[in-house]
Design an enzyme around this catalytic site. Structure first.
Site, PDB file in Angstrom:
ATOM      1  CE1 TYR A 114      -4.017   2.072   0.672  1.00 50.62           C
ATOM      2  CE2 TYR A 114      -2.611   3.043   2.426  1.00 50.62           C
ATOM      3  CZ  TYR A 114      -3.613   3.052   1.590  1.00 50.62           C
ATOM      4  OH  TYR A 114      -4.756   4.216   1.629  1.00 50.62           O
ATOM      5  CE  LYS A 138      -3.780   4.834  -1.713  1.00 48.46           C
ATOM      6  NZ  LYS A 138      -4.882   5.233  -2.466  1.00 48.46           N
TER       7      LYS A 138
HETATM    8  N1  LIG Z   1      -9.736   5.938   4.843  1.00 48.59           N
HETATM    9  C1  LIG Z   1      -8.686   6.255   5.107  1.00 48.59           C
HETATM   10  O1  LIG Z   1      -8.217   6.270   6.045  1.00 48.59           O
HETATM   11  C2  LIG Z   1      -7.547   6.695   4.023  1.00 48.59           C
HETATM   12  C3  LIG Z   1      -6.640   7.412   4.523  1.00 48.59           C
HETATM   13  C4  LIG Z   1      -5.696   7.608   3.247  1.00 48.59           C
HETATM   14  C5  LIG Z   1      -5.944   7.339   1.983  1.00 48.59           C
HETATM   15  N2  LIG Z   1      -7.176   6.821   1.545  1.00 48.59           N
HETATM   16  C6  LIG Z   1      -7.536   6.447   0.318  1.00 48.59           C
HETATM   17  O2  LIG Z   1      -8.664   7.279  -0.120  1.00 48.59           O
HETATM   18  C7  LIG Z   1      -9.301   6.392  -1.222  1.00 48.59           C
HETATM   19  C8  LIG Z   1     -10.891   6.082  -0.993  1.00 48.59           C
HETATM   20  O3  LIG Z   1     -10.880   5.230  -0.008  1.00 48.59           O
HETATM   21  P1  LIG Z   1     -11.908   5.149   1.225  1.00 48.59           P
HETATM   22  O4  LIG Z   1     -11.397   5.282   2.354  1.00 48.59           O
HETATM   23  O5  LIG Z   1     -13.060   5.852   0.887  1.00 48.59           O
HETATM   24  O6  LIG Z   1     -12.511   3.691   1.094  1.00 48.59           O
HETATM   25  P2  LIG Z   1     -13.964   2.889   0.720  1.00 48.59           P
HETATM   26  O7  LIG Z   1     -13.670   1.712   0.898  1.00 48.59           O
HETATM   27  O8  LIG Z   1     -15.151   3.569   1.435  1.00 48.59           O
HETATM   28  O9  LIG Z   1     -13.988   3.320  -0.915  1.00 48.59           O
HETATM   29  C9  LIG Z   1     -13.345   2.948  -1.819  1.00 48.59           C
HETATM   30  C10 LIG Z   1     -14.103   2.674  -2.993  1.00 48.59           C
HETATM   31  O10 LIG Z   1     -13.324   2.037  -3.949  1.00 48.59           O
HETATM   32  C11 LIG Z   1     -13.991   1.117  -4.796  1.00 48.59           C
HETATM   33  N3  LIG Z   1     -13.264   0.376  -5.400  1.00 48.59           N
HETATM   34  C12 LIG Z   1     -12.020  -0.347  -4.871  1.00 48.59           C
HETATM   35  N4  LIG Z   1     -11.636  -1.567  -5.820  1.00 48.59           N
HETATM   36  C13 LIG Z   1     -12.093  -1.036  -6.901  1.00 48.59           C
HETATM   37  C14 LIG Z   1     -11.765  -1.525  -8.352  1.00 48.59           C
HETATM   38  N5  LIG Z   1     -11.001  -2.269  -8.686  1.00 48.59           N
HETATM   39  N6  LIG Z   1     -12.824  -0.908  -9.306  1.00 48.59           N
HETATM   40  C15 LIG Z   1     -13.454  -0.036  -8.984  1.00 48.59           C
HETATM   41  N7  LIG Z   1     -13.727   0.413  -7.760  1.00 48.59           N
HETATM   42  C16 LIG Z   1     -12.866  -0.023  -6.740  1.00 48.59           C
HETATM   43  C17 LIG Z   1     -14.849   0.451  -3.742  1.00 48.59           C
HETATM   44  O11 LIG Z   1     -16.059  -0.121  -4.061  1.00 48.59           O
HETATM   45  C18 LIG Z   1     -15.184   1.550  -2.794  1.00 48.59           C
HETATM   46  O12 LIG Z   1     -16.645   2.343  -3.478  1.00 48.59           O
HETATM   47  C19 LIG Z   1      -8.512   5.196  -1.516  1.00 48.59           C
HETATM   48  O13 LIG Z   1      -7.746   5.400  -2.415  1.00 48.59           O
HETATM   49  C20 LIG Z   1      -7.620   4.990  -0.142  1.00 48.59           C
HETATM   50  O14 LIG Z   1      -6.444   4.371  -0.243  1.00 48.59           O
HETATM   51  C21 LIG Z   1      -8.215   6.340   2.705  1.00 48.59           C
END
Ligand SMILES: NC(=O)c1ccc[n+]([C@@H]2O[C@H](COP(=O)([O-])OP(=O)(O)OC[C@H]3O[C@@H](n4cnc5c(N)ncnc54)[C@H](O)[C@@H]3O)[C@@H](O)[C@H]2O)c1
Length: 249
Positions: free
Chosen positions: A155, A159
């Protein structure tokens, strides 16, 4: 008038968490939405809700790691709403396993969904922006791409790759009027972090200067800023950190 009135925003990962909050914030600013995700049911429910509230919306069920599916996704956006003014790459997954136990498939899947996808969605969208001489690309990275995390070599590498891609592409297409930036959130309460133990979350929150995780609605305004004129006009290749103070680059 919202600051994104009539603009076409293509948002991946729009069915949940941060991507969904960004879609909400963009709709509130008058944007037209093209929502992409692999979760067909959530997308259908969102399309119904946005239509009822008067926001123009179209959707695509897509695996963002797939070259042909993402190419078709961008084509559908162009034909249904017009070429994207804004691309938000938010789709992603999170798994946790120490390197010594990590199988190659786990590594490959993470790089495909969290990094390759960003290349693919940019690859099909950015030529339209360059041709028009304007556009905004916002890649959702993570502060773990800056600081690294145990059990997260895949991961963190993906990133960090997103941040590097953001800088390189920003240099390539900035002169054509296309501004490319990243957002590197800290821990945010979304389904992505549901699987992490309550003990870890408690300890992690105690370590943060702010003392708490964020919620998606606190990340979305940064994506509005980067998409807006004049608010986002001078950001090029930057990584903004709504992260509760976890990382201070
Ligand atoms: N939540 C956190 O703490 C956090 C922190 C830093 C970065 N992020 C990043 O933010 C972004 C969103 O994450 P989130 O926390 O909203 O997660 P989440 O799980 O709520 O949303 C992620 C979405 O991506 C979709 N998805 C996953 N794989 C997919 C694929 N192969 N094709 C199409 N859609 C796909 C899922 O169906 C989901 O709707 C991600 O890139 C994550 O790495 C999240």
């Amino acid at each position: 008038m919202g600051v994104l009135q009539q603009q076409v925003a293509l948002v991946t990962g729009a069915a949940s968490g941060i991507g969904s909050a960004i879609a909400d914030a963009y709709a509130a600013e008058g944007a037209r939405l093209f929502l992409a995700d692999r979760d067909a049911d959530r997308l259908a429910a969102l399309a119904e809700r946005y239509t009822a509230q008067g926001t123009e919306v179209a959707t695509a069920v897509v695996d963002v790691a797939d070259a042909e599916q993402t190419r078709q996704m961008v084509e559908s956006c162009v034909s249904e709403l017009g070429a994207p003014d804004i691309l938000v790459n938010s789709a992603g997954i999170l798994t946790e396993v120490p390197l010594v136990d990590m199988d190659v498939e786990t590594w490959d899947q993470m790089i495909a969904i969290d990094l390759r996808s960003v290349f693919l969605c940019c690859r099909w969208t950015v030529p339209h922006m360059v041709a028009r001489g304007s556009g905004r690309v916002i890649n959702i990275a993570s502060q773990l791409g800056i600081k690294g995390g145990e059990g997260l070599v895949h991961y963190s590498a993906a990133k960090a790759g997103v941040i590097g891609l953001t800088k390189a592409l920003a240099r390539e297409v900035g002169p054509s009027g296309v501004l490319v930036n990243a957002i590197a959130p800290g821990p945010v309460f979304t389904p992505l972090v549901d699987g992490i133990s309550a003990d870890w979350k408690k300890a992690k929150q105690a370590e943060l200067p702010l003392g708490r995780f964020g919620v998606p609605a606190e990340v979305a305004p940064t994506a509005v800023l980067l998409a807006s004129d004049p608010g986002g006009n001078l950001y090029v290749g930057q990584t903004l950190g709504p992260n509760s103070g976890d990382v201070m680059p």
